[in-house]
Write an enzyme that holds these catalytic residues in place. Sequence first.
Site: not given
Length: 294
Positions: A54, A59, A88, A120
């Site tokens: 994930d 990120y 996301k 997200h």
Amino acid sequence: MKKKYKMSDHQRSVMLNTGSQMPLVGLGTFKLRGIENIMLTVDAALAAGYRHFDTAAVYRNEVEIGKALRELLPKHGLSRADIFVTSKLGPRDQGHMTPEACQRSLDQLGLEYIDLFLVHWPGTQGLRVEDPQNSANRAQSWMALEEFHSCGKFRAIGVSNYTVRHLEELLASCKVAPAVLQVEFHPRLVQGELRALCAQREVCFQAYSSLGTGALLSDPAVLEVAKGCGRTGAQVLLRWAVQQGVPVLPKSCNPSRVQENGQLFDFELTQEDMEKLTGLDKGLRFCWDPTSVA
Ligand code: A2P
């Protein structure tokens, strides 16, 4: 016939409303940075049996996660089809920016398709939380995700951090229903109303921050249950979720903890332990609160 979201026979994956299987345990990769660290962690996860990874645009590790998977899958005798990858849409890319951002995630990961792609956050970066444009942008973003779904680039689409209000709004207007809702979930935040809505509308309810970002590992009730069953606090918290059919995404940058967090299917919590943990609910969040986003 419409396929139902349900636990699969082997209890290690759930069937989404798309008909595909999603592994119950996935590696959360928030804060996982640097190619060396990522290679080490993904390698440990694949060795420990993780088949679900994930990530997210925010990120800032999609490139490295994609590279690690490409290089490490053959080592573990696996191919693309054996794993499930989630990414996301970043909050700054809500609205008209969404199609470009969706393609960017595919390109950065180096994948022809993504198994699950989520919005997200219900709000748009740069807008005030009460701005009604947040809602208009979400609707526009969802239509872009539906396009990527219909051409097969996103096998499933869903949302993250949506409240009951955001999810009901989406369910009332979407052409393709969300397959997954990913939210903070642990014994201090049992999300009863959201879980009931998801069950009723066949949206798979998925947990992040099952360890309360680490804070619940020292909770006396968690420690007591862990002592009683000879497991670690992390395993107890993750097992509490998967035993209810809720998929989890434990985050760790440490190979031995990655392995520990994946060992959840060789023990069971008693009904009494399950109830003790659920009884800790205080509606307490350790992460972000989306409640006020218009
Ligand atoms: P680390 O990366 O050093 O292992 P959550 O998933 O609830 O957000 O929690 C993530 C945090 O919990 C990270 O700080 C991670 O640190 C820590 N963590 C993850 N797994 C374990 C574990 N098995 N034991 C102790 N701490 C853990």
